[in-house]
Scaffold this motif. Structure first.
Motif, PDB file in Angstrom:
ATOM      1  N   UNK A  18       0.833  -1.210   0.000  1.00 30.44           N
ATOM      2  CA  UNK A  18       0.000   0.000   0.000  1.00 30.44           C
ATOM      3  C   UNK A  18       0.863   1.255   0.000  1.00 30.44           C
ATOM      4  N   UNK A  19       1.972   1.197   0.725  1.00 28.77           N
ATOM      5  CA  UNK A  19       2.778   2.402   0.925  1.00 28.77           C
ATOM      6  C   UNK A  19       3.529   2.830  -0.332  1.00 28.77           C
ATOM      7  N   UNK A  20       3.663   1.942  -1.290  1.00 28.25           N
ATOM      8  CA  UNK A  20       4.237   2.337  -2.575  1.00 28.25           C
ATOM      9  C   UNK A  20       3.122   2.676  -3.565  1.00 28.25           C
ATOM     10  N   UNK A  21       2.109   1.841  -3.667  1.00 22.93           N
ATOM     11  CA  UNK A  21       1.097   2.027  -4.706  1.00 22.93           C
ATOM     12  C   UNK A  21       0.176   3.213  -4.450  1.00 22.93           C
ATOM     13  N   UNK A  22      -0.283   3.373  -3.223  1.00 18.49           N
ATOM     14  CA  UNK A  22      -1.245   4.456  -2.951  1.00 18.49           C
ATOM     15  C   UNK A  22      -0.629   5.837  -3.203  1.00 18.49           C
ATOM     16  N   UNK A  27      -0.466  10.788  -5.901  1.00 18.63           N
ATOM     17  CA  UNK A  27       0.303  11.980  -6.273  1.00 18.63           C
ATOM     18  C   UNK A  27       0.207  12.254  -7.772  1.00 18.63           C
ATOM     19  N   UNK A  28       0.128  11.204  -8.576  1.00 16.04           N
ATOM     20  CA  UNK A  28      -0.083  11.396 -10.012  1.00 16.04           C
ATOM     21  C   UNK A  28      -1.489  11.904 -10.294  1.00 16.04           C
ATOM     22  N   UNK A  29      -2.438  11.413  -9.516  1.00 13.58           N
ATOM     23  CA  UNK A  29      -3.828  11.806  -9.718  1.00 13.58           C
ATOM     24  C   UNK A  29      -4.009  13.323  -9.582  1.00 13.58           C
ATOM     25  N   UNK A  30      -3.228  13.940  -8.686  1.00 11.38           N
ATOM     26  CA  UNK A  30      -3.359  15.384  -8.496  1.00 11.38           C
ATOM     27  C   UNK A  30      -2.403  16.171  -9.390  1.00 11.38           C
ATOM     28  N   UNK A  31      -1.746  15.497 -10.337  1.00 16.90           N
ATOM     29  CA  UNK A  31      -0.980  16.187 -11.359  1.00 16.90           C
ATOM     30  C   UNK A  31       0.529  16.119 -11.264  1.00 16.90           C
ATOM     31  N   UNK A  32       1.057  15.498 -10.209  1.00 20.54           N
ATOM     32  CA  UNK A  32       2.514  15.405 -10.095  1.00 20.54           C
ATOM     33  C   UNK A  32       3.055  14.242 -10.921  1.00 20.54           C
ATOM     34  N   UNK A  33       4.310  14.348 -11.299  1.00 16.34           N
ATOM     35  CA  UNK A  33       5.015  13.261 -11.963  1.00 16.34           C
ATOM     36  C   UNK A  33       5.808  12.546 -10.882  1.00 16.34           C
ATOM     37  N   UNK A  34       5.649  11.238 -10.789  1.00 14.91           N
ATOM     38  CA  UNK A  34       6.352  10.456  -9.771  1.00 14.91           C
ATOM     39  C   UNK A  34       7.231   9.433 -10.480  1.00 14.91           C
ATOM     40  N   UNK A  88       8.575   5.273   0.856  1.00 16.12           N
ATOM     41  CA  UNK A  88       7.643   4.347   1.473  1.00 16.12           C
ATOM     42  C   UNK A  88       8.374   3.416   2.453  1.00 16.12           C
ATOM     43  N   UNK A  89       7.601   2.727   3.269  1.00 16.08           N
ATOM     44  CA  UNK A  89       8.181   1.806   4.242  1.00 16.08           C
ATOM     45  C   UNK A  89       8.228   0.371   3.751  1.00 16.08           C
ATOM     46  N   UNK A  90       8.045  -0.537   4.669  1.00 16.38           N
ATOM     47  CA  UNK A  90       8.194  -1.956   4.365  1.00 16.38           C
ATOM     48  C   UNK A  90       9.591  -2.423   4.702  1.00 16.38           C
ATOM     49  N   UNK A  91      10.019  -3.507   4.077  1.00 15.61           N
ATOM     50  CA  UNK A  91      11.347  -4.065   4.350  1.00 15.61           C
ATOM     51  C   UNK A  91      12.464  -3.344   3.614  1.00 15.61           C
ATOM     52  N   UNK A  92      12.145  -2.687   2.510  1.00 13.74           N
ATOM     53  CA  UNK A  92      13.179  -2.089   1.662  1.00 13.74           C
ATOM     54  C   UNK A  92      14.096  -1.103   2.388  1.00 13.74           C
ATOM     55  N   UNK A 176      -2.208   5.849   7.852  1.00 10.38           N
ATOM     56  CA  UNK A 176      -2.045   7.304   7.921  1.00 10.38           C
ATOM     57  C   UNK A 176      -2.054   7.967   6.541  1.00 10.38           C
ATOM     58  N   UNK A 177      -2.242   7.213   5.474  1.00 10.56           N
ATOM     59  CA  UNK A 177      -2.169   7.806   4.132  1.00 10.56           C
ATOM     60  C   UNK A 177      -2.955   9.107   3.979  1.00 10.56           C
ATOM     61  N   UNK A 178      -4.220   9.187   4.389  1.00 15.47           N
ATOM     62  CA  UNK A 178      -4.940  10.447   4.176  1.00 15.47           C
ATOM     63  C   UNK A 178      -4.248  11.645   4.837  1.00 15.47           C
ATOM     64  N   UNK A 179      -3.854  11.503   6.094  1.00 15.77           N
ATOM     65  CA  UNK A 179      -3.200  12.611   6.803  1.00 15.77           C
ATOM     66  C   UNK A 179      -1.806  12.870   6.247  1.00 15.77           C
ATOM     67  N   UNK A 180      -1.043  11.814   5.999  1.00 13.16           N
ATOM     68  CA  UNK A 180       0.339  11.930   5.519  1.00 13.16           C
ATOM     69  C   UNK A 180       0.390  12.589   4.142  1.00 13.16           C
ATOM     70  N   UNK A 181      -0.443  12.124   3.227  1.00 16.70           N
ATOM     71  CA  UNK A 181      -0.453  12.698   1.886  1.00 16.70           C
ATOM     72  C   UNK A 181      -0.972  14.138   1.904  1.00 16.70           C
TER      73      UNK A 181
END
Length: 194
Positions: A18-22, A27-34, A88-92, A176-181
């Motif tokens: 989730x932390x990579x895909x969302x 961020x692309x949805x609102x017009x940024x290039x990621x 993003x988080x996770x093991x990486x 926390x995605x809504x607040x974090x983003x």
């Protein structure tokens, strides 16, 4: 939003699903290039993801997630092309922090006081790069000792909350995605319009 930005996202195998895909999509949805990049990988290749869930155990559970396709090549990135960094988080992050180029990238954004969003285990990269001394930072609670050893103040938050300290936005995990983003977009907007 009045301006758009090119954002760099640092990922690796077993980044949290989730932390990579969302954020990548939102961020692309609102017009940024990621541009999502991984050391030693090229655009069109993928990283495997891990699904971390909170199921009542003493820590998160971990399951195999999806394949996340990279859309840029790590070796080709030019830092001057970007206005912000997403981690993003996770093991990486636990092994990406061993890569000197990854740490250089993190330091570049921090030293230029550019927007950085790090979630869950993402602050492990910030701690390893030694860029959070004196900052108020959140992360997955198990990362609190690393955050504090790096000279930051660990701020305990609800799993659905996030904190901004200057241009740094951090949070505990994907709930926390809504607040974090939202906080990251505010920071980014201020940065782009100054």
């Amino acid at each position: 939003m009045t301006k758009t930005a090119n954002l760099l996202m640092l990922v690796g195998d077993y980044v949290e699903d989730y932390e990579v895909m969302v954020p990548f999509q939102a961020l692309q949805m609102v017009g940024h290039v990621v541009h999502a990049v991984c050391p030693d990988k090229k655009a069109g290749q993928y990283v495997r993801t891990a699904i971390h869930d909170f199921e009542g155990d003493q820590t998160y559970s971990e399951k195999r997630g999806h394949n996340f396709v990279l859309n840029a090549t790590f070796a080709d990135i030019r830092l001057k092309d970007y206005s912000g960094l997403v981690i993003p988080g996770g093991r990486a992050p636990e092994y990406l922090r061993l890569n000197p180029r990854v740490l250089e990238i993190v330091r570049h954004f921090a030293e230029a006081d550019m927007p950085i969003a790090a979630l869950c285990h993402g602050p492990q990269l910030l701690a390893a790069a030694r860029v959070i001394a004196g900052k108020r930072v959140n992360a997955y609670p198990a990362c609190a000792p690393e955050v504090e050893l790096a000279g930051a103040t660990f701020v305990s938050l609800e799993v659905t909350d996030a904190i901004a300290d200057g241009n740094l936005v951090t949070g505990p995990a994907w709930p926390a995605h809504p607040a974090w983003l939202a906080k990251f977009l505010e920071v980014l907007e201020k940065y782009l319009t100054k």
